[in-house]
Design an enzyme around this catalytic site. Structure first.
Site, PDB file in Angstrom:
ATOM      1  N   GLY A  13       0.795  -1.232   0.000  1.00  0.00           N
ATOM      2  CA  GLY A  13       0.000   0.000   0.000  1.00  0.00           C
ATOM      3  C   GLY A  13       0.823   1.275   0.000  1.00  0.00           C
ATOM      4  O   GLY A  13       0.342   2.319   0.423  1.00  0.00           O
ATOM      5  N   SER A  19       2.248   8.542   2.044  1.00  0.00           N
ATOM      6  CA  SER A  19       1.521   7.338   2.483  1.00  0.00           C
ATOM      7  C   SER A  19       1.909   6.940   3.895  1.00  0.00           C
ATOM      8  O   SER A  19       3.081   7.054   4.278  1.00  0.00           O
ATOM      9  CB  SER A  19       1.866   6.151   1.579  1.00  0.00           C
ATOM     10  N   ILE A  20       0.943   6.414   4.628  1.00  0.00           N
ATOM     11  CA  ILE A  20       1.254   5.827   5.935  1.00  0.00           C
ATOM     12  C   ILE A  20       2.284   4.710   5.734  1.00  0.00           C
ATOM     13  O   ILE A  20       3.193   4.536   6.535  1.00  0.00           O
ATOM     14  CB  ILE A  20      -0.038   5.311   6.609  1.00  0.00           C
ATOM     15  N   ILE A  92      -3.966  -0.599   2.818  1.00  0.00           N
ATOM     16  CA  ILE A  92      -4.700  -0.473   1.554  1.00  0.00           C
ATOM     17  C   ILE A  92      -6.180  -0.223   1.826  1.00  0.00           C
ATOM     18  O   ILE A  92      -6.776  -0.892   2.679  1.00  0.00           O
ATOM     19  CB  ILE A  92      -4.534  -1.783   0.739  1.00  0.00           C
ATOM     20  N   TYR A 155     -17.358   9.760   6.327  1.00  0.00           N
ATOM     21  CA  TYR A 155     -16.569   8.517   6.274  1.00  0.00           C
ATOM     22  C   TYR A 155     -17.441   7.305   5.934  1.00  0.00           C
ATOM     23  O   TYR A 155     -16.922   6.250   5.582  1.00  0.00           O
ATOM     24  CB  TYR A 155     -15.867   8.309   7.629  1.00  0.00           C
ATOM     25  N   LYS A 162     -14.181  -0.512   7.421  1.00  0.00           N
ATOM     26  CA  LYS A 162     -13.205  -0.598   8.525  1.00  0.00           C
ATOM     27  C   LYS A 162     -13.751  -1.442   9.677  1.00  0.00           C
ATOM     28  O   LYS A 162     -12.990  -2.121  10.363  1.00  0.00           O
ATOM     29  CB  LYS A 162     -12.824   0.803   9.029  1.00  0.00           C
ATOM     30  N   ILE A 191      -4.520  11.723   8.775  1.00  0.00           N
ATOM     31  CA  ILE A 191      -3.225  12.146   8.213  1.00  0.00           C
ATOM     32  C   ILE A 191      -3.479  12.500   6.753  1.00  0.00           C
ATOM     33  O   ILE A 191      -4.152  11.741   6.037  1.00  0.00           O
ATOM     34  CB  ILE A 191      -2.195  10.989   8.303  1.00  0.00           C
ATOM     35  N   LEU A 194      -3.123  10.619  -0.042  1.00  0.00           N
ATOM     36  CA  LEU A 194      -3.942  10.498  -1.249  1.00  0.00           C
ATOM     37  C   LEU A 194      -5.321   9.921  -0.920  1.00  0.00           C
ATOM     38  O   LEU A 194      -6.353  10.465  -1.311  1.00  0.00           O
ATOM     39  CB  LEU A 194      -3.203   9.564  -2.222  1.00  0.00           C
ATOM     40  N   ALA A 195      -5.330   8.804  -0.176  1.00  0.00           N
ATOM     41  CA  ALA A 195      -6.600   8.144   0.161  1.00  0.00           C
ATOM     42  C   ALA A 195      -7.479   9.077   0.986  1.00  0.00           C
ATOM     43  O   ALA A 195      -8.700   9.123   0.796  1.00  0.00           O
ATOM     44  CB  ALA A 195      -6.337   6.848   0.923  1.00  0.00           C
TER      45      ALA A 195
HETATM   46  P1  NAP Z   1      -2.526   6.121   0.448  1.00  0.00           P
HETATM   47  O1  NAP Z   1      -1.150   6.631   0.510  1.00  0.00           O
HETATM   48  O2  NAP Z   1      -3.396   6.618  -0.657  1.00  0.00           O
HETATM   49  O3  NAP Z   1      -2.510   4.540   0.509  1.00  0.00           O
HETATM   50  C1  NAP Z   1      -3.606   3.729   0.096  1.00  0.00           C
HETATM   51  C2  NAP Z   1      -3.021   2.630  -0.719  1.00  0.00           C
HETATM   52  O4  NAP Z   1      -4.007   1.664  -1.117  1.00  0.00           O
HETATM   53  C3  NAP Z   1      -2.412   3.160  -2.015  1.00  0.00           C
HETATM   54  O5  NAP Z   1      -1.084   2.680  -2.135  1.00  0.00           O
HETATM   55  C4  NAP Z   1      -3.318   2.568  -3.078  1.00  0.00           C
HETATM   56  O6  NAP Z   1      -2.656   2.379  -4.300  1.00  0.00           O
HETATM   57  C5  NAP Z   1      -3.658   1.254  -2.419  1.00  0.00           C
HETATM   58  N1  NAP Z   1      -4.705   0.529  -3.136  1.00  0.00           N
HETATM   59  C6  NAP Z   1      -5.959   0.940  -3.419  1.00  0.00           C
HETATM   60  N2  NAP Z   1      -6.605  -0.003  -4.131  1.00  0.00           N
HETATM   61  C7  NAP Z   1      -5.730  -1.040  -4.289  1.00  0.00           C
HETATM   62  C8  NAP Z   1      -5.790  -2.295  -4.933  1.00  0.00           C
HETATM   63  N3  NAP Z   1      -6.910  -2.720  -5.573  1.00  0.00           N
HETATM   64  N4  NAP Z   1      -4.705  -3.106  -4.915  1.00  0.00           N
HETATM   65  C9  NAP Z   1      -3.569  -2.700  -4.311  1.00  0.00           C
HETATM   66  N5  NAP Z   1      -3.446  -1.521  -3.672  1.00  0.00           N
HETATM   67  C10 NAP Z   1      -4.514  -0.697  -3.665  1.00  0.00           C
HETATM   68  O7  NAP Z   1      -3.316   6.529   1.786  1.00  0.00           O
HETATM   69  P2  NAP Z   1      -3.067   6.171   3.339  1.00  0.00           P
HETATM   70  O8  NAP Z   1      -3.828   7.180   4.074  1.00  0.00           O
HETATM   71  O9  NAP Z   1      -1.634   5.972   3.591  1.00  0.00           O
HETATM   72  O10 NAP Z   1      -3.858   4.800   3.494  1.00  0.00           O
HETATM   73  C11 NAP Z   1      -3.273   3.611   4.002  1.00  0.00           C
HETATM   74  C12 NAP Z   1      -4.235   2.915   4.946  1.00  0.00           C
HETATM   75  O11 NAP Z   1      -4.354   3.704   6.149  1.00  0.00           O
HETATM   76  C13 NAP Z   1      -5.658   2.755   4.404  1.00  0.00           C
HETATM   77  O12 NAP Z   1      -6.183   1.514   4.829  1.00  0.00           O
HETATM   78  C14 NAP Z   1      -6.404   3.893   5.091  1.00  0.00           C
HETATM   79  O13 NAP Z   1      -7.793   3.669   5.182  1.00  0.00           O
HETATM   80  C15 NAP Z   1      -5.732   3.837   6.456  1.00  0.00           C
HETATM   81  N6  NAP Z   1      -5.922   5.016   7.296  1.00  0.00           N
HETATM   82  C16 NAP Z   1      -5.651   6.258   6.810  1.00  0.00           C
HETATM   83  C17 NAP Z   1      -5.833   7.352   7.624  1.00  0.00           C
HETATM   84  C18 NAP Z   1      -5.571   8.741   7.118  1.00  0.00           C
HETATM   85  O14 NAP Z   1      -6.070   9.699   7.707  1.00  0.00           O
HETATM   86  N7  NAP Z   1      -4.783   8.913   6.074  1.00  0.00           N
HETATM   87  C19 NAP Z   1      -6.291   7.199   8.957  1.00  0.00           C
HETATM   88  C20 NAP Z   1      -6.537   5.912   9.411  1.00  0.00           C
HETATM   89  C21 NAP Z   1      -6.364   4.818   8.576  1.00  0.00           C
HETATM   90  P3  NAP Z   1      -2.684   3.569  -5.411  1.00  0.00           P
HETATM   91  O15 NAP Z   1      -2.543   4.890  -4.726  1.00  0.00           O
HETATM   92  O16 NAP Z   1      -1.505   3.214  -6.212  1.00  0.00           O
HETATM   93  O17 NAP Z   1      -4.001   3.454  -6.079  1.00  0.00           O
END
Ligand code: NAP
Length: 260
Positions: A13, A19-20, A92, A155, A162, A191, A194-195
């Protein structure tokens, strides 16, 4: 000597340096781990490969977690390269933007299935392929958010995904515990990534989270990475089935993460 010295693990991911997963990769590398990564299609390889190479990764392979054939091929490559695996981080999630922007009661079957498939089932799909490689036991970890247990405005659909992910963490922990495999989740505070940009009015959510937290601020990718390294390591050998908060204490306060 780092707490992950001699261990081999996957960080799934990584999209960019916000990214986290990048916070996780840097902490795990610093603690001595050898790392492997996935990227989602050729277009994204250009972003992921240079970062993965910065932490000396040799295993950098394509994987879309919604495709069983790609999952089989990816884990076959992991087996071929390493033979064994010590840990796996699943960072992811995906939901259609409209599914997050529209009222939750308008959710479509297709949007629900997509969000749950990529954001929750994929952890199970990865775990079932990683577990046979964890011959000496191991550690798995996924990333969740408070929206799993509270109704956080903006959300919606992802909160339901989740909730399924957190329940899956507990059942995977139960199932794989007899093989010495620990399964945990980190519930991170908001944080900017992108997501996160898909979540409605994320800026307000961040402001409210900082105000309502015990530390009076939000957390960073690096703080989530450091806690991940601890949970993956033998320092956490007695911890499994846990949702561990890295949110500056927001969840224990009376603050409301909602958006007016
Ligand atoms: P991120 O950088 O956008 O990471 C999300 C990742 O998921 C990306 O690398 C994305 O790939 C990947 N992904 C999506 N669909 C996929 C698929 N079909 N196959 C493989 N990879 C796939 O955002 P992030 O915030 O670090 O998110 C990481 C995790 O932390 C997620 O589970 C998110 O819900 C969780 N989280 C985030 C926050 C926050 O505030 N940011 C808080 C709590 C939990 P592409 O970008 O290449 O599409």
């Amino acid at each position: 000597m780092g707490i992950l010295e001699g261990k081999k693990g996957l960080v799934l991911g990584l999209a960019n340096d916000k990214s986290i997963a990048w916070g996780v990769a840097q902490a795990c590398k610093r603690e001595g781990a050898e790392l492997g990564f996935n990227y989602l299609g050729e277009q994204l390889e250009k972003r992921v490969r240079p970062l993965a190479e910065k932490v000396d990764a040799k295993l950098i392979e394509s994987l879309d977690v919604s495709d069983d054939a790609q999952l089989d091929a990816f884990f076959a490559k992991v087996k071929e390269q390493w033979g064994e695996l010590d840990f796996m981080v699943h960072s992811i999630a995906f939901a259609n933007k409209d599914a997050l922007r529209n009222p939750f009661s308008h959710a479509t079957r297709a949007d629900f299935q997509l969000a749950l498939d990529i954001s929750a089932y994929s952890f199970i799909a990865c775990a079932q392929r990683a577990a046979p490689l964890m011959k000496e036991g191991g550690s798995m970890l996924t990333m969740t958010y408070l929206g799993a247990e509270r109704a956080v405005p903006g959300y919606g659909m992802m909160g339901v995904a989740k909730a399924a992910l957190e329940a899956s963490t507990r059942y995977l922990a139960q199932d794989l515990g007899t093989q010495g495999i620990r399964v945990n989740a980190i519930s991170a505070g908001p944080i900017r990534t992108l997501a996160a940009s898909a979540v409605g009015d994320f800026r307000k959510l961040m402001e409210k989270s900082a105000r309502g937290s015990m530390l009076g601020r939000n957390v960073s990718q690096n703080e989530v990475g450091n806690t991940t390294a601890y949970l993956l390591s033998d320092m956490a050998s007695g911890v499994s089935g846990e949702v561990h908060y890295v949110d500056a204490g927001f969840h224990v306060g009376a603050g409301d993460p909602g958006i007016e």
